[in-house]
Motif scaffolding. Sequence first.
Motif, PDB file in Angstrom:
ATOM      1  N   TYR A  22       0.965  -1.308   0.035  1.00 14.37           N
ATOM      2  CA  TYR A  22       0.031  -0.086  -0.065  1.00 14.37           C
ATOM      3  C   TYR A  22       0.706   1.098  -0.038  1.00 14.37           C
ATOM      4  N   TRP A  23       0.661   2.107  -0.842  1.00 13.99           N
ATOM      5  CA  TRP A  23       1.272   3.540  -0.767  1.00 13.99           C
ATOM      6  C   TRP A  23       0.222   4.710  -0.636  1.00 13.99           C
ATOM      7  N   GLU A  28      -2.828   7.424  -4.269  1.00  9.76           N
ATOM      8  CA  GLU A  28      -3.042   6.266  -3.477  1.00  9.76           C
ATOM      9  C   GLU A  28      -2.830   5.285  -4.502  1.00  9.76           C
ATOM     10  N   SER A  29      -2.126   4.178  -4.048  1.00 11.43           N
ATOM     11  CA  SER A  29      -1.979   3.083  -4.827  1.00 11.43           C
ATOM     12  C   SER A  29      -1.790   1.791  -4.548  1.00 11.43           C
ATOM     13  N   LEU A  30      -2.028   0.556  -4.969  1.00 11.75           N
ATOM     14  CA  LEU A  30      -1.531  -0.718  -4.577  1.00 11.75           C
ATOM     15  C   LEU A  30      -0.416  -1.181  -5.437  1.00 11.75           C
ATOM     16  N   VAL A  31       0.640  -1.639  -4.970  1.00 18.77           N
ATOM     17  CA  VAL A  31       1.932  -2.156  -5.775  1.00 18.77           C
ATOM     18  C   VAL A  31       2.277  -3.561  -5.819  1.00 18.77           C
ATOM     19  N   CYS A  32       2.158  -4.308  -7.096  1.00 15.62           N
ATOM     20  CA  CYS A  32       2.605  -5.643  -7.035  1.00 15.62           C
ATOM     21  C   CYS A  32       3.853  -5.703  -7.495  1.00 15.62           C
ATOM     22  N   ARG A  33       5.001  -6.118  -6.784  1.00 16.70           N
ATOM     23  CA  ARG A  33       6.048  -6.256  -7.477  1.00 16.70           C
ATOM     24  C   ARG A  33       6.294  -7.651  -8.214  1.00 16.70           C
ATOM     25  N   ALA A  59      11.310   3.854  -9.681  1.00 17.23           N
ATOM     26  CA  ALA A  59      11.863   5.222  -9.359  1.00 17.23           C
ATOM     27  C   ALA A  59      10.679   5.877  -8.481  1.00 17.23           C
ATOM     28  N   GLU A  60       9.557   5.670  -9.083  1.00 17.34           N
ATOM     29  CA  GLU A  60       8.213   6.097  -8.387  1.00 17.34           C
ATOM     30  C   GLU A  60       7.905   5.336  -6.951  1.00 17.34           C
TER      31      GLU A  60
END
Length: 65
Positions: A22-23, A28-33, A59-60
């Motif tokens: 969660y960012w 506002e975002s959800l990140v999947c590596r 980078a973001e």
Amino acid sequence: MTLSPELLKILVCPKSKAPLEYWPGPPESLVCRESQLVYAVQDGIPVMLIDEARPLDDAEFPVRA
């Protein structure tokens, strides 16, 4: 607006089924590596559609220690 901790515990990436980061943003975002995708959160609602996700930019959204 923040997502509830209970919701964050159960949400996974629809593509890889991996956990999401969660960012709080903005935006506002959800990140999947694993999938290298970023899912938007609009008005407190996660948009968990693969076609709506954008490519991950390290980078973001740098890896957290």
